[in-house]
Each structure stands twice: as C-alpha cells, then as structure tokens.
Design an enzyme around this catalytic site. Sequence first.
Site, PDB file in Angstrom:
ATOM      1  NE  ARG A 196      29.314 -26.130 -14.647  1.00 38.26           N
ATOM      2  CZ  ARG A 196      27.899 -27.459 -14.357  1.00 38.26           C
ATOM      3  NH1 ARG A 196      26.861 -28.103 -14.290  1.00 38.26           N
ATOM      4  NH2 ARG A 196      29.824 -29.115 -14.826  1.00 38.26           N
ATOM      5  CB  ILE A 254      29.502 -31.084 -10.678  1.00 39.29           C
ATOM      6  CG1 ILE A 254      28.392 -29.620 -10.886  1.00 39.29           C
ATOM      7  CG2 ILE A 254      31.217 -30.732 -11.740  1.00 39.29           C
ATOM      8  CD1 ILE A 254      28.098 -28.669 -10.642  1.00 39.29           C
ATOM      9  CB  SER A 255      24.786 -32.873 -13.868  1.00 44.03           C
ATOM     10  OG  SER A 255      24.871 -33.959 -12.846  1.00 44.03           O
ATOM     11  CD  GLN A 256      25.980 -32.349 -20.648  1.00 37.67           C
ATOM     12  OE1 GLN A 256      25.662 -33.222 -20.767  1.00 37.67           O
ATOM     13  NE2 GLN A 256      26.089 -31.627 -22.570  1.00 37.67           N
TER      14      GLN A 256
END
Length: 240
Positions: free
Chosen positions: A61, A87-89
């Site tokens: 990530r 960017i999503s959790q």
Amino acid sequence: MTTFKIAAMTLFAVVVSLSLGLAGSGADEFAAQREKMVAEQLGGRDIVDASVIKAMQTVPRHRFVPGELRHLAYHDTPLPIGHGQTISQPYIVALMSQVLAVAPGRRILEIGTGSGYQAAVLAEMGATVFSIEIVPELGRQAIDNLQASGYGNIRVKIGDGYQGWPEHAPFDAVIVTCAPTRIPEPLKDQLVEGGRMVIPVGEKYAQQLVLLTKQKGEVHQEKIVDVRFVPMVDRQGKTY
Ligand code: SAH
C-alpha cells in the site's frame, strides 16, 4: 586444520544467511506494518475471507500513496492522493473486495482507479481488472504504481466511467469507488447474470454502500454500511 575450515565455512554461511535475511526485510520494510494493519483493522472487524486477508497482507500500500505520506500508509484512514481525491481506508478496500466475492479468473470493472491500490488488491486475488479513471494525471500515476509493484493483469483507461467499458463487457463484477446520486444504468447492463456490483450511492459525503446482484435479469439491492466517498463526476466536474 579441518576443524578450522569447517568453522570458517559455518561462519561464512551464517554471515551470508544473515545478510540475505536483512536484504529480505530491507526489500519490504513495511511488512510488519502491513501485518499489524491486517490483524487490528481487518481481523478486529468483519473481514473473514482468507483471500482478501492474504491480498491485503501482500499488496504494498505504501507504493500507492504520495511519498510524503508513506509513513501513514498503513493507518486506519483514507489519505489524500492529489487532485482532491483519496485512497480509501484499508478496511473499506477489504470490505468491498469481500462483498464482491472475487475468485481467480473473474473479470472485474472498477470505476475510479485513483491510486490503483484497490485494483491491485483485486488483481492479487487473481481477478482480471479493467479500471477507469477520469483525472488523467491520476490515471497515469496509477499505471506507474501498478507497474512498479508488478501488477500486469490490470487495464487502466482514462475517461468517464459512467458509461462503463462496453468493449470489454460483460463483467462478473463491478466496483465503483466514487459516489453517484443514482446507480448508473450502463453499469447494471454490463453485469453478467449472477454478477455483483458494489457501489456507494447518495448525496455528497453521506452515502450508503450497496450491493447489487443480478438474478434472472433483475437487479436486487441490499445496504451494507454508511460511507463517505468522493463524488462521481462528469468531465465538467458535475456530480452524477
Ligand atoms: N479506488 C481508488 C480510490 C479512488 S477515489 C484507490 O484505490 O485509490 C475515487 C476516484 O474516482 C478518484 O480518483 C476520482 O477522480 C475518480 N472518479 C470520479 N468520477 C469518475 C468518473 N465519472 N469516472 C471515472 N473515475 C471517476
């Protein structure tokens, strides 16, 4: 003499394996953070699909966030990626991947490539991913991120994802990571019979994540959780 030789060789072997071990951890200094993220943020919640957990343990990530935010890559939060996008959790990426019931060989359409991280997670699970991003700079950056991390089974197109990607339809699953106020008909049409779509729907920053399933040509809808995604926009920046 012989004893000395054996001792020297043993020492040499120990030194070599130690330095290989160090090189291994140096190659991915974030592995421990990733393990912690999976244990605390996914294991502590409702992520139970082993293939999702394995993919989240594997995909780097930190390579998908801006350099200056790298130290926050594995925190329990979305992060800015530029151009007002995020960017999503990690938990939301895992949840959406779990809801889609991804299996190797499935063809998945993603709307909103962003950093490319969600696409990488799906590819790591064995899916063939087609992803559309409307902001050209983000699309190009995502292509670089994906190449640098070795994900080849992902096609990225720069364009408006509202219309889907008819040339490659139908898809086994559709994942939408930006929120329209109503579900785009073309995306429903491009699902196979038995296909699944996960999509946030609603007004700005107050949406519901829903799962659509197509059965006998009919689309059924079920609510999963309240979420806050960036809006799905057209080329003029107007929310769909
Ligand atoms: N899945 C991404 C998160 C992306 S945020 C990740 O893993 O990083 C949502 C993205 O949707 C943004 O990059 C935004 O530019 C994009 N987007 C918004 N409207 C869109 C549209 N109509 N078509 C394609 N992408 C769109």
